[in-house]
Design an enzyme around this catalytic site. Sequence first.
Site, PDB file in Angstrom:
ATOM      1  N   ASP A 288      -1.736  -5.423   2.813  1.00 24.51           N
ATOM      2  CA  ASP A 288      -1.759  -4.147   3.535  1.00 24.51           C
ATOM      3  C   ASP A 288      -0.587  -3.312   3.013  1.00 24.51           C
ATOM      4  O   ASP A 288       0.578  -3.704   3.175  1.00 24.51           O
ATOM      5  CB  ASP A 288      -1.612  -4.440   5.042  1.00 24.51           C
ATOM      6  CG  ASP A 288      -1.439  -3.175   5.861  1.00 24.51           C
ATOM      7  OD1 ASP A 288      -1.372  -2.067   5.280  1.00 24.51           O
ATOM      8  OD2 ASP A 288      -1.368  -3.295   7.096  1.00 24.51           O
TER       9      ASP A 288
ATOM     10  N   CYS B 114     -10.473  11.726  -1.168  1.00 26.76           N
ATOM     11  CA  CYS B 114     -11.732  12.394  -1.567  1.00 26.76           C
ATOM     12  C   CYS B 114     -12.359  12.968  -0.304  1.00 26.76           C
ATOM     13  O   CYS B 114     -13.473  12.622   0.067  1.00 26.76           O
ATOM     14  CB  CYS B 114     -12.673  11.426  -2.279  1.00 26.76           C
ATOM     15  SG  CYS B 114     -13.064   9.940  -1.356  1.00 26.76           S
TER      16      CYS B 114
ATOM     17  N   ASP C 298      -4.098   6.559  -3.129  1.00 29.79           N
ATOM     18  CA  ASP C 298      -5.463   7.102  -3.006  1.00 29.79           C
ATOM     19  C   ASP C 298      -5.990   6.542  -1.682  1.00 29.79           C
ATOM     20  O   ASP C 298      -6.737   5.571  -1.649  1.00 29.79           O
ATOM     21  CB  ASP C 298      -6.290   6.615  -4.210  1.00 29.79           C
ATOM     22  CG  ASP C 298      -7.697   7.159  -4.226  1.00 29.79           C
ATOM     23  OD1 ASP C 298      -7.965   8.152  -3.534  1.00 29.79           O
ATOM     24  OD2 ASP C 298      -8.541   6.577  -4.942  1.00 29.79           O
TER      25      ASP C 298
ATOM     26  N   ALA D 286      -6.059   0.398  -4.592  1.00 27.93           N
ATOM     27  CA  ALA D 286      -6.531   0.432  -5.985  1.00 27.93           C
ATOM     28  C   ALA D 286      -8.025   0.202  -6.180  1.00 27.93           C
ATOM     29  O   ALA D 286      -8.602   0.696  -7.141  1.00 27.93           O
ATOM     30  CB  ALA D 286      -5.764  -0.602  -6.798  1.00 27.93           C
TER      31      ALA D 286
HETATM   32  C1  LIG Z   1     -10.414   5.566  -1.633  1.00 29.96           C
HETATM   33  S1  LIG Z   1     -10.528   3.865  -1.860  1.00 29.96           S
HETATM   34  C2  LIG Z   1      -9.628   3.645  -3.329  1.00 29.96           C
HETATM   35  C3  LIG Z   1     -10.382   3.963  -4.578  1.00 29.96           C
HETATM   36  C4  LIG Z   1      -9.638   3.563  -5.820  1.00 29.96           C
HETATM   37  N1  LIG Z   1      -8.299   4.105  -5.883  1.00 29.96           N
HETATM   38  C5  LIG Z   1     -10.372   3.952  -7.078  1.00 29.96           C
HETATM   39  O1  LIG Z   1      -9.986   4.897  -7.773  1.00 29.96           O
HETATM   40  O2  LIG Z   1     -11.375   3.309  -7.368  1.00 29.96           O
HETATM   41  C6  LIG Z   1      -9.423   3.284  -0.672  1.00 29.96           C
HETATM   42  C7  LIG Z   1      -9.058   1.822  -0.794  1.00 29.96           C
HETATM   43  O3  LIG Z   1      -7.999   1.593   0.126  1.00 29.96           O
HETATM   44  C8  LIG Z   1      -8.094   0.261   0.563  1.00 29.96           C
HETATM   45  N2  LIG Z   1      -7.265   0.180   1.783  1.00 29.96           N
HETATM   46  C9  LIG Z   1      -7.522   0.649   3.021  1.00 29.96           C
HETATM   47  N3  LIG Z   1      -6.496   0.420   3.837  1.00 29.96           N
HETATM   48  C10 LIG Z   1      -5.539  -0.187   3.101  1.00 29.96           C
HETATM   49  C11 LIG Z   1      -4.245  -0.690   3.373  1.00 29.96           C
HETATM   50  N4  LIG Z   1      -3.714  -0.592   4.588  1.00 29.96           N
HETATM   51  N5  LIG Z   1      -3.557  -1.263   2.368  1.00 29.96           N
HETATM   52  C12 LIG Z   1      -4.093  -1.390   1.120  1.00 29.96           C
HETATM   53  N6  LIG Z   1      -5.336  -0.949   0.814  1.00 29.96           N
HETATM   54  C13 LIG Z   1      -6.032  -0.350   1.786  1.00 29.96           C
HETATM   55  C14 LIG Z   1      -9.573   0.049   0.758  1.00 29.96           C
HETATM   56  O4  LIG Z   1      -9.892  -1.332   0.710  1.00 29.96           O
HETATM   57  C15 LIG Z   1     -10.149   0.826  -0.429  1.00 29.96           C
HETATM   58  O5  LIG Z   1     -10.379  -0.025  -1.508  1.00 29.96           O
END
Ligand SMILES: C[S@@+](CC[C@H](N)C(=O)[O-])C[C@H]1O[C@@H](n2cnc3c(N)ncnc32)[C@H](O)[C@@H]1O
Length: 431
Positions: A293, A362, A309, A247
């Site tokens: 996670d 993205c 996302d 998020a």
């Molecule tokens: C593309 S960004 C999300 C952008 C967000 N949805 C927005 O619209 O602002 C990806 C996010 O995934 C999180 N992330 C990466 N691996 C993850 C995991 N295993 N579980 C939860 N979050 C994770 C990262 O910390 C990052 O904030």
Amino acid sequence: MKRASSTSPRAIAVDLLSMVLDKGRLLDDVLDDSRLSRLEDRDRGFVRMLLGTTLRRLGQIDTLIEHCLDKPMRAGAAGAEHALRLGICQLLFLDVAPHAAISTTVDLVKGSKLAGFAKLLNAVLRRLDREGRDLAAAQDAGLLNTPEWLWRSWVKAYGEDGAHAIAAAHLIEAPVDITVAADSALWAERLEASVLPTGSLRRAAGGSVAALPGFDDGAWWIQDAAAALPARLLGDVRGKAVADLCAAPGGKALQLAVAGADLTALDRSAKRLVRFTANLKRLGLKAKVVEADAGAWTPPAPFDAILLDAPCSATGTLRRHPDVARHKNPAEVMKLAGVQARLLQAAIPMLKPGGTLVYCTCSLEAEEGPEQIAALLAGGAPLRRVPIRPEEVGGLAELITPEGDLRTLPCHLASQGGMDAFFAARLEKVS
Ligand SMILES: C[S@@+](CC[C@H](N)C(=O)[O-])C[C@H]1O[C@@H](n2cnc3c(N)ncnc32)[C@H](O)[C@@H]1O
């Protein structure tokens, strides 16, 4: 002998360019440098523009340097080379008077341990002042400014013409796109913005966003027009149990909260969640915020809808983050594709039968988009694709693939300033 102060905008730019190119730091992070905050607004804007344009045009600039030199600049000359890159950028790609671009660049090295390069920099810049504009006009800018592995991947996915159109769009600074909580017509007028067919507002880049009306009250937030589409693909979420599994910092989660979802916003990064929580507060919205996670988390109850996302290479955001092209590599894309596959699998049991999952990234890379969904469906996941319809994305049929997924490109909406590259697929749980 004249010497540039180490706190001059151009000297700071040399240092920041070195942090990005030699130390692998993100442009956005180095732009937070405290030396920049001490500059006048105009100088700060100049440094941002200079770094952004130099990174966008790096391949062209380096080819011009090669053209002028018999042999590469020697090791240990990185500072002089960065000063030269920035000087060429000013000379050929920014509106800086040639004499100013040349003399300020030479002054950067004079009196320093790089003083031995002053003559060389002067000679290269004077030559490019004579020949550089014609040479640059004859260059294949898109090809030169794109790392080879990315170019190959785009030609494979989008064809030669597609790769050229994408790379050409990367040369233009992205406008500022805004998502409003309500009443876009009113805010378009107040913010002097246009309304895009997809509903986002758009302003020319530049100026302080925080100083605009409505920012402090949370009436709107910054979000690229393409980034605003995936959350909407979940349809009417009012009163539904919705999870945003990745998020932070929260653009899409804010859309879901504004739309009335009973939202669980999860992210692995505590630091990024702090920003999200601050954004929620600024907008006066509520959500259950969970630091976990997503690949190992079990929700208290399954959801009606999930947005995934997923973390990705972010090659779809090169217009805004030209440094990303220099930091990523094919091995990292493969590693991220593995993470995305794991998160997709983990999302399935979190969804109610009949529930909707929107997966998005993205990224321009096929491995992080269509190939991910093809492998998921071919692997027998209990999901079926629910094709996206043009009317869900402002009537822009060109944003939808033959399979019914969303595929925006930087060259889409080109006459209005383009959009980031996003892939999104909508899936329904069948059992
Ligand atoms: C593309 S960004 C999300 C952008 C967000 N949805 C927005 O619209 O602002 C990806 C996010 O995934 C999180 N992330 C990466 N691996 C993850 C995991 N295993 N579980 C939860 N979050 C994770 C990262 O910390 C990052 O904030």
